[in-house]
Write an enzyme that holds these catalytic residues in place. Structure first.
Site, PDB file in Angstrom:
ATOM      1  N   TRP A 207       0.829  -1.211   0.000  1.00  0.00           N
ATOM      2  CA  TRP A 207       0.000   0.000   0.000  1.00  0.00           C
ATOM      3  C   TRP A 207       0.858   1.254   0.000  1.00  0.00           C
ATOM      4  CZ3 TRP A 207      -4.255  -1.248  -1.943  1.00  0.00           C
ATOM      5  CH2 TRP A 207      -4.913  -2.430  -1.591  1.00  0.00           C
TER       6      TRP A 207
ATOM      7  N   ASP B 282      -1.355   6.564   6.454  1.00  0.00           N
ATOM      8  CA  ASP B 282      -2.464   5.685   6.097  1.00  0.00           C
ATOM      9  C   ASP B 282      -2.641   4.712   7.263  1.00  0.00           C
ATOM     10  OD1 ASP B 282      -4.110   3.651   5.158  1.00  0.00           O
ATOM     11  OD2 ASP B 282      -2.935   3.245   3.341  1.00  0.00           O
TER      12      ASP B 282
ATOM     13  N   LYS C 146     -11.659  -1.815   7.084  1.00  0.00           N
ATOM     14  CA  LYS C 146     -10.815  -2.760   7.809  1.00  0.00           C
ATOM     15  C   LYS C 146     -11.262  -2.818   9.271  1.00  0.00           C
ATOM     16  CE  LYS C 146      -8.541  -3.232   4.022  1.00  0.00           C
ATOM     17  NZ  LYS C 146      -7.462  -2.421   3.500  1.00  0.00           N
TER      18      LYS C 146
HETATM   19  C1  LIG Z   1      -6.975  -1.989   2.152  1.00  0.00           C
HETATM   20  C2  LIG Z   1      -5.951  -0.931   2.240  1.00  0.00           C
HETATM   21  C3  LIG Z   1      -5.857   0.084   1.276  1.00  0.00           C
HETATM   22  C4  LIG Z   1      -6.753   0.137   0.065  1.00  0.00           C
HETATM   23  O1  LIG Z   1      -8.017   0.516   0.416  1.00  0.00           O
HETATM   24  P1  LIG Z   1      -9.161   0.784  -0.683  1.00  0.00           P
HETATM   25  O2  LIG Z   1     -10.228   1.407   0.170  1.00  0.00           O
HETATM   26  O3  LIG Z   1      -9.531  -0.545  -1.244  1.00  0.00           O
HETATM   27  O4  LIG Z   1      -8.624   1.704  -1.695  1.00  0.00           O
HETATM   28  C5  LIG Z   1      -4.919   1.079   1.466  1.00  0.00           C
HETATM   29  N1  LIG Z   1      -4.105   1.071   2.519  1.00  0.00           N
HETATM   30  C6  LIG Z   1      -4.151   0.111   3.456  1.00  0.00           C
HETATM   31  C7  LIG Z   1      -3.208   0.148   4.615  1.00  0.00           C
HETATM   32  C8  LIG Z   1      -5.068  -0.916   3.347  1.00  0.00           C
HETATM   33  O5  LIG Z   1      -5.119  -1.887   4.276  1.00  0.00           O
END
Ligand SMILES: *Cc1c(COP(=O)(O)O)cnc(C)c1O
Length: 360
Positions: free
Chosen positions: A101, A171, A195
């Site tokens: 990511w 993030d 998540k």
């Molecule tokens: C799942 C995830 C993403 C991607 O998320 P989307 O909402 O599918 O774009 C980005 N960063 C992390 C840390 C993730 O776990």
């Protein structure tokens, strides 16, 4: 009805209490005769839902008043572009690449300017967090970027990098609300909620006010400007209303659990159960260096791909679902987010013990 133990990395398990409440309110939200899905986002009723959600999130995280809370769409992946478009005034940013990511975010930023990879753990398949105490931060960098919890590899920054005065952008998709945070150490904290918070379709971004300006890259669309959403209380256009409503219920649930200190204690206890078992097992082992382990995502392997596949299959038949590792790494991964009860992790460890005895 029967519910399984769901170890999915995302979309992921939600608190059963929240799902029951939502079910009860499905046809008639608090006497208004319709579902939250059916009401105008401009109605007083929905305004109360989003205001309460924001107030509860501010309380849970102790968000200072000079930070805005935005409820956005487009997934965390859209933020990979939105962040440079809004923040790259000098067209320079520094990225710490600790997994897929972070790597995707770094590659996206390169579309807009110079994105430097100032540290990486790719040399050892992202199984650790690099030392970030003295990085070659660029003097012109507009921000320093991290993925704080690496969902796929199961690592977590337990110490934030020294950004040498640059705003830190993080993030936190897979560790959002898993433990207390000091928001004032960040320029932006953001994550997709699917998540650890709610249903897919909502991204929450907590942004220090001075980073929300009209001075964005040329050609930045209206919908991709932080200011558009900040000036309109996340309602420039129709927001993801139902998702925000469920997030709000999860915030209330977290408050009833005792807030983020209590969640940290619960999450540490759950993770310890699984890591302690992995550390003494002669069949399974974790793939991350112990000091950088995530409380949320726990990857492990037997070392034999066929046996891994057998484990995932038998576990699924036993009601322990979604334990297959990410398609890019194989093996297994147990995601044990806030809503996974201790009993779920206990059930997993007991199953692993039985599997180990049978395959020794
Ligand atoms: C799942 C995830 C993403 C991607 O998320 P989307 O909402 O599918 O774009 C980005 N960063 C992390 C840390 C993730 O776990």
């Amino acid at each position: 009805m029967s519910r399984i133990w769901n170890f999915s990395a995302g979309p992921a398990v939600l608190p059963e209490e929240v799902l029951r409440e939502a079910a009860e309110e499905m046809l008639d939200y608090r006497g208004c005769g319709m579902s939250v899905m059916e009401m105008s986002h401009r109605s007083k009723m929905f305004q109360e839902i989003i205001d309460q959600a924001e107030a509860d999130l501010r309380e849970l995280m102790g968000i200072p008043s000079n930070y805005k809370v935005l409820f956005l769409q487009g997934g965390a992946s859209q933020q990979f572009a939105m962040i440079p478009m809004n923040l790259m005034k000098n067209r320079v940013a520094d990225y710490i690449v600790t997994g897929q990511w972070a790597k995707k975010a770094w590659q996206e930023a390169k579309l807009f300017g110079t994105a430097n990879k100032v540290a990486s753990s790719e040399d050892k398949t992202f199984s650790y967090i690099p030392d970030c105490s003295d990085l070659p931060i660029s003097p012109e960098a507009d921000y320093v970027y991290i993925c704080e919890n690496n969902t796929i590899y199961g690592t977590k920054f337990h110490t934030l990098p020294d950004t040498k005065g640059k705003p830190l952008v993080a993030d936190v998709s897979s560790c959002f609300l898993s433990e207390p945070v000091d928001v004032s150490r960040y320029g932006i904290i953001y994550g997709g909620v699917q998540k650890n918070i709610g249903p897919a379709g909502v991204v929450i971004s907590i942004i220090r006010e001075d980073l929300i300006t009209e001075d964005v890259l040329d050609g930045t669309p209206t919908m991709l400007r932080f200011k558009t959403h900040a000036d309109n209380g996340s309602m420039y256009n129709t927001p993801p209303c139902y998702g925000i409503y469920i997030c709000g219920k999860v915030f209330q649930w977290l408050k009833r659990q005792g807030g983020l200190e209590a969640m940290r204690a619960r999450n540490e206890r759950k993770a310890k159960l699984l890591y302690d078992y992995l550390d003494q097992s002669s069949l399974f082992h974790g793939t991350v260096v112990p000091q950088d382990r995530s409380l949320m995502n726990v990857p492990f392997v037997t070392g034999d791909a066929a046996l891994d596949a057998e484990f995932v299959k038998e576990a699924s038949a036993a009601g322990l679902a979604n334990l297959k590792g990410h398609r890019t790494v194989g093996g297994m991964r147990a995601s044990i987010y806030n809503a996974m009860p201790y009993e779920g992790v206990q059930a997993l460890v007991r199953f692993m013990e039985r599997f180990e005895r049978a395959h020794r």
